[in-house]
Design a protein around this motif. Structure first.
Motif, PDB file in Angstrom:
ATOM      1  N   GLU A   9       0.435   5.122 -14.985  1.00  0.00           N
ATOM      2  CA  GLU A   9      -0.251   5.014 -13.954  1.00  0.00           C
ATOM      3  C   GLU A   9      -1.842   4.221 -14.244  1.00  0.00           C
ATOM      4  OE1 GLU A   9      -4.739   7.078 -12.413  1.00  0.00           O
ATOM      5  OE2 GLU A   9      -2.856   8.180 -12.925  1.00  0.00           O
TER       6      GLU A   9
ATOM      7  N   GLU B 296      -2.042   0.072 -13.599  1.00  0.00           N
ATOM      8  CA  GLU B 296      -3.628  -0.700 -13.466  1.00  0.00           C
ATOM      9  C   GLU B 296      -3.581  -1.788 -14.566  1.00  0.00           C
ATOM     10  OE1 GLU B 296      -6.014   2.737 -14.451  1.00  0.00           O
ATOM     11  OE2 GLU B 296      -6.162   2.536 -11.840  1.00  0.00           O
TER      12      GLU B 296
ATOM     13  N   GLY C  21      -2.021  -3.685 -10.666  1.00  0.00           N
ATOM     14  CA  GLY C  21      -2.205  -3.012 -10.125  1.00  0.00           C
ATOM     15  C   GLY C  21      -3.721  -2.271 -10.108  1.00  0.00           C
ATOM     16  N   THR C  22      -3.447  -1.375  -8.916  1.00  0.00           N
ATOM     17  CA  THR C  22      -4.869  -0.500  -8.393  1.00  0.00           C
ATOM     18  C   THR C  22      -4.152   0.702  -7.887  1.00  0.00           C
ATOM     19  OG1 THR C  22      -5.688  -2.481  -7.640  1.00  0.00           O
ATOM     20  CG2 THR C  22      -7.217  -0.432  -6.765  1.00  0.00           C
ATOM     21  N   VAL C  23      -4.602   1.754  -8.472  1.00  0.00           N
ATOM     22  CA  VAL C  23      -4.127   2.960  -8.071  1.00  0.00           C
ATOM     23  C   VAL C  23      -5.854   4.259  -7.772  1.00  0.00           C
ATOM     24  CG1 VAL C  23      -3.859   5.047  -9.721  1.00  0.00           C
ATOM     25  CG2 VAL C  23      -2.630   2.977 -10.805  1.00  0.00           C
ATOM     26  N   PHE C  24      -5.357   4.176  -6.651  1.00  0.00           N
ATOM     27  CA  PHE C  24      -6.625   5.127  -6.707  1.00  0.00           C
ATOM     28  C   PHE C  24      -5.998   6.635  -6.371  1.00  0.00           C
ATOM     29  CE2 PHE C  24      -7.225   1.316  -4.274  1.00  0.00           C
ATOM     30  CZ  PHE C  24      -8.046   1.371  -3.162  1.00  0.00           C
TER      31      PHE C  24
ATOM     32  N   TRP D  77       1.110  -1.274   0.115  1.00  0.00           N
ATOM     33  CA  TRP D  77       0.237  -0.231   0.209  1.00  0.00           C
ATOM     34  C   TRP D  77       0.907   1.565   0.181  1.00  0.00           C
ATOM     35  CZ3 TRP D  77      -5.063   0.334   0.600  1.00  0.00           C
ATOM     36  CH2 TRP D  77      -6.000  -0.489   0.660  1.00  0.00           C
TER      37      TRP D  77
ATOM     38  N   SER E 226      -1.496  -1.301  -4.468  1.00  0.00           N
ATOM     39  CA  SER E 226      -1.897  -0.663  -4.030  1.00  0.00           C
ATOM     40  C   SER E 226      -1.758   0.630  -4.115  1.00  0.00           C
ATOM     41  CB  SER E 226      -3.538  -0.218  -3.151  1.00  0.00           C
ATOM     42  OG  SER E 226      -4.138  -2.123  -3.607  1.00  0.00           O
TER      43      SER E 226
END
Length: 339
Positions: free
Chosen positions: A65, A69, A73-76, A32, A54
């Motif tokens: 980015e 993804e 992977g997860t991008v907030f 994270w 994340s």
């Protein structure tokens, strides 16, 4: 560097990220990464397996980015127009909340004004992420400490006997535990004040109480009220730790500046539950109204369902008759002896 918990690794600075890379990290699964500028680390991101990682509020070079993804992977993303950092990694301090020459321009006032604005999915998400971040920061802050709570009304004014008594109580309790309050004005401010100056002579404590009485309330000016407190700290810089847990739900209650750490939430229900939960060394209930009564019942419910080893003692202050503890301890004895 934060500890690894199972497969979860929390990265909160570029230096932490670089240290992991220097050790030869090949997979970021379970990482994270929070609010880190990775715009110059494209080669590292391309070299590593990012599936299961994340990234919260991070900055990337153009195209990174989308590539993260696409690889699992997860991008907030950063949420625009939010005055607070939803991905912050530490609790607040008073100088951070009162960061402007006038209170309406401060972070505290701007955050409250924003919370009262139009509600949409992005603003709700930002509030939820922010309060989750404060939760995590508070867990880390509380971990090595034992906290005693002081709950009481916000309407107690500086200069009143009840204010001086609450400050004295905070000073006594700080000798054994970390004083924790709801973080607002009134009795809460007094307890945080007494704790903050516990490392200074009693004469300094009395001087501070007297000086604050010149601005007895945050009405009509929050700025003047806060400035008086900041001036006291500048002259008498007490360094004893204490904690405040306020909320932007009560916009009319500004946070007091005497807590060394401030866990400020948007959701009051979350804040109320956590406030009584973290006070493992017990809670003193001073006179108050709605909020204090709610805390009494909330902690009573928590103690009812807890096993005996987890039940924290209560102490009631019944006004002129003085405090009435359900369990006597050293702080009680010192109070009775006039310490």
């Amino acid at each position: 560097m934060r500890h690894t918990r199972g497969r979860v690794v929390e990265i909160e600075s570029l230096a932490e990220f670089d240290r992991r890379m220097a050790r030869g990290a090949r997979t970021l699964s379970g990482w994270w990464v929070k609010a880190v500028d990775l715009s110059g680390r494209g080669d590292d991101l391309a070299r590593c397996d990012v599936a299961g990682a994340s990234f919260l509020g991070c900055t990337f070079a153009e195209g990174d980015e989308a590539r993260i993804e696409a690889r699992g992977g997860t991008v907030f993303p950063t949420i625009r127009g939010v005055p607070v950092d939803p991905f912050r990694t530490s609790l607040y301090t008073a100088p951070e909340l009162y960061d402007a020459p006038s209170y309406p321009d401060s972070l505290d006032a701007r955050a409250y004004a924003w919370s009262q604005g139009p509600v949409d999915q992005e603003s709700l998400l930002a509030r939820a992420l922010h309060d989750h971040a404060i939760d995590q920061a508070l867990v880390e802050w509380v971990r090595p400490r034992h906290l005693v709570g002081v709950m009481g009304g916000h309407t107690v004014q500086r200069g009143e006997p009840a204010y001086a008594e609450a400050a004295r109580l905070g000073r006594l309790l700080a000798a054994a535990h970390v004083v924790t309050t709801g973080g607002g004005p009134g009795a809460m401010e007094a307890a945080n004040l007494g704790a903050r100056l516990a490392d200074r002579p009693r004469a300094d404590h009395d001087e501070a109480v007297t000086a604050l009485a010149e601005v007895p309330s945050y009405h009509p000016s929050v700025g003047a009220w806060a400035d008086a407190a900041l001036a006291v700290l500048a002259r008498l810089p007490g360094r004893t730790e204490s904690l405040g847990i306020p909320t932007w739900h009560y916009g009319h209650e500004p946070p007091n500046v005497f807590a060394t750490a401030i866990a400020k939430y948007f959701r009051n229900a979350t804040r109320e539950a956590i406030l009584v939960e973290v006070c493992d060394a017990g809670i003193v209930f001073l006179p108050g109204v709605g909020g204090t009564v709610q805390e009494v019942f909330q902690d009573g419910c928590e103690n009812f369902y807890a096993d005996e080893s987890s039940v924290a003692p209560w102490c009631w202050s019944a006004g002129p008759t003085g405090p009435r503890p359900c369990r006597r301890g050293p702080c009680w004895r010192r109070w009775r002896e006039g310490g």
